[in-house]
Design an enzyme around this catalytic site. Structure first.
Site, PDB file in Angstrom:
ATOM      1  N   GLU A 148       0.789  -1.238   0.000  1.00  0.00           N
ATOM      2  CA  GLU A 148       0.000   0.000   0.000  1.00  0.00           C
ATOM      3  C   GLU A 148       0.821   1.288   0.000  1.00  0.00           C
ATOM      4  OE1 GLU A 148      -2.768  -0.086   3.240  1.00  0.00           O
ATOM      5  OE2 GLU A 148      -3.879  -1.755   2.416  1.00  0.00           O
ATOM      6  N   GLU A 202      -5.339  -8.548   1.301  1.00  0.00           N
ATOM      7  CA  GLU A 202      -5.870  -8.181   2.618  1.00  0.00           C
ATOM      8  C   GLU A 202      -7.362  -7.957   2.487  1.00  0.00           C
ATOM      9  OE1 GLU A 202      -4.222  -4.944   4.975  1.00  0.00           O
ATOM     10  OE2 GLU A 202      -2.205  -5.509   4.322  1.00  0.00           O
TER      11      GLU A 202
HETATM   12  C1  BGC Z   1      -2.640  -2.315   6.192  1.00  0.00           C
HETATM   13  C2  BGC Z   1      -2.560  -3.085   7.484  1.00  0.00           C
HETATM   14  C3  BGC Z   1      -3.643  -2.615   8.431  1.00  0.00           C
HETATM   15  C4  BGC Z   1      -4.979  -2.880   7.788  1.00  0.00           C
HETATM   16  C5  BGC Z   1      -6.184  -2.465   8.636  1.00  0.00           C
HETATM   17  C6  BGC Z   1      -4.043  -2.108   5.695  1.00  0.00           C
HETATM   18  O1  BGC Z   1      -4.175  -0.827   5.198  1.00  0.00           O
HETATM   19  O2  BGC Z   1      -1.833  -2.894   5.216  1.00  0.00           O
HETATM   20  O3  BGC Z   1      -1.284  -2.912   8.017  1.00  0.00           O
HETATM   21  O4  BGC Z   1      -3.552  -3.219   9.681  1.00  0.00           O
HETATM   22  O5  BGC Z   1      -5.075  -2.162   6.596  1.00  0.00           O
HETATM   23  O6  BGC Z   1      -6.182  -1.106   8.825  1.00  0.00           O
END
Ligand code: BGC
Length: 488
Positions: free
Chosen positions: A210, A399
């Site tokens: 990101e 993610e």
């Molecule tokens: C990030 C993580 C973060 C997650 C939840 C993502 O933007 O890569 O490090 O914990 O979002 O906020």
């Protein structure tokens, strides 16, 4: 009711980051040499509520407990694990004394790092940390999981970025991180070194997690280091990070020959508030600036220094930036709903949708919101996939998850989002290789600390004991059967 069955080779996994997971179980696990470490301890930040006051050395302790966590992943039935080494652990001191050839044209177009340079870097590296990461990586592999190594997940070594001096001098003094071009060169050295050391272990690589969150929250917001509000600096950081990605991509290719060197990006698809032409245009501009602008650079080699007409600038074609991703990782949490606005922004994010909601409530669309106040919008993951699918690269959900300490929403969040991923594969023809949940265990949520709980597994931060939440059983059922339920 029929189930949705995912392809047999689909990867089920989790994503984690070093800084959020590692510290907490022993004194040896503490790494004080990064900008984020200093940032979270800074009294000014704490007193002004820019950070929570929670510190990483009270974290879940993966540095010591990694075998336990890998066993939990196996129990859930996972076959992929995304991890990153932290740059500040590998090189706590400067690598600038190792001189390398840097070729310039419109920017840094090539960095020549030789085996001899790598040997010199080996002498500067923290051998204990390198050895420890190797043990962690080997354990993941021995437990039968694909190892996805991401090189950068936000902390920078202090010799690259001193966020307090940078903040207090408004980017005039000290080590200025991604704002400075030298970071591109030093990052390439670190990446080359890790690729050279761990080349045989990793199944897939990503250069960064990101980058867009770094230039947005660090330079348009106060909560991420260096916490200055300066759109021009944000653009400069973005351009340096694009170059850093491209040069890191080259190094990983050079030293591993891997066919899977990619990038992980926060994709937030936008939707117009109304069906008016102005709002639809606003939504297109939002998607361009937040997502497509970046991929135009690293896939098509078109660097738009005007950032979609927000600054004076032009579209420059740069061959050295073109085709620098073999795969794209999509991180998805929510959408943004936008409406048209005056120049030079052209759009405005509408409150009470997407990331701009109240915690544990309902959005204007009557959708549930998380402990963080993020709207749960499963259809958005399909839109996110389709937004970047146009670049023709294999994709992976790297993610997706929810801050939900009570585990009220997560049992619903997992199947609803998976059903949309399934539709993207079956109905839209997207090549999605896998799904990595954020996250396996509770961890340190950056400036927000330990209050925001993203774990499938609850962690008691006092005792470091792990307890699976109900949603861990749901994810387990999915990974064992490859099935999820259709949801509307
Ligand atoms: C990030 C993580 C973060 C997650 C939840 C993502 O933007 O890569 O490090 O914990 O979002 O906020």
């Amino acid at each position: 009711m029929s189930e949705y069955c995912f392809p047999p080779r689909f990867l089920w996994g989790i994503s984690m980051s070093a800084f959020q997971y590692e510290m907490g179980a022993s004194k040896e696990s503490v790494d004080p040499n990064s900008d984020w470490y200093v940032w979270l301890h800074d009294p000014f930040n704490v007193v002004n509520g820019r950070v929570s006051g929670d510190v990483p050395e009270n974290g879940p302790g993966y540095w010591d407990l990694f075998r336990t966590d890998h066993d939990w992943a196996k129990w859930i039935g996972l076959n992929a694990w995304r991890i990153n080494p932290d740059w500040s652990r590998i090189f706590p001191r400067s690598t600038e004394e190792v001189k390398v050839d840097v070729h310039r044209d419109e920017g840094i177009i090539d960095i020549d790092i030789t085996e001899r340079d790598l040997e010199k870097l080996d002498k500067l590296a923290n051998a204990d940390a390198v050895k420890h990461y190797e043990e962690i990586f080997r354990d993941i592999k021995e437990k039968g999981m694909k190892l996805i190594v991401n090189l950068y997940h936000w902390p920078l070594p202090l010799w690259i970025h001193d966020p307090i001096v940078a903040r207090d001098s408004f980017l005039r003094e000290g080590a200025l991180g991604w704002y400075e071009e030298r970071s591109v060169v030093e990052f390439a050295k670190y990446v080359a070194y890790v690729a050279w050391k761990f080349g045989g272990l990793a199944d897939m690589w990503s250069t960064m997690n990101e980058p867009n969150v770094v230039w947005m929250l660090g330079y348009n917001n106060l909560i991420f280091p260096p916490g200055v509000i300066c759109p021009e600096a944000s653009l400069r950081v973005a351009i340096n990070m694009i170059e850093a990605h491209a040069r890191a991509y080259d190094q990983i290719k050079r030293f591993t020959g891997s066919d899977y060197v990619g990038i992980i990006y926060a994709v937030t698809p936008s939707e117009p508030l109304t069906d008016s032409e102005e709002d639809r245009r606003a939504s297109e501009i939002s998607d361009y600036r937040s997502t497509l602008w970046y991929f135009e650079a690293i896939i098509n080699g078109i660097l738009d220094t005007s950032f979609g007409d927000m600054f004076e600038g032009e579209k420059i074609t740069r061959k050295d930036l073109k085709d620098k991703a073999d795969w794209i990782g999509v991180n998805y949490y929510s959408r943004s709903v936008v409406t048209s606005f005056k120049e030079p922004y052209f759009y405005r994010v509408v409150p009470n949708y997407g990331f701009a909601c109240s915690p544990r409530s309902k959005s204007s669309d009557n959708r549930p919101t998380s402990d963080f106040g993020w709207e749960l919008y499963p259809e958005g993951i399909r839109k996110a996939i389709n937004l970047v699918k146009v670049y023709g690269k294999p994709l992976m959900i790297t993610e997706n998850g929810v801050a939900d300490s009570r585990d009220y929403i997560r049992p619903w969040q997992i199947p609803t989002h998976l059903a949309q991923v399934y539709k993207a594969i079956r109905e839209d023809g997207a090549n999605v290789m896998g799904y990595l949940h954020w996250s396996l265990i509770d961890n340190l949520e950056w400036a927000a600390g330990f209050r925001q709980r993203f774990g499938l597994i609850y962690v008691d931060m006092e005792t470091k004991r792990r307890y699976p939440r109900p949603s861990a059983f749901i994810y387990r059922a999915v990974s064992y059967t490859h099935l999820t339920l259709p949801t509307t």
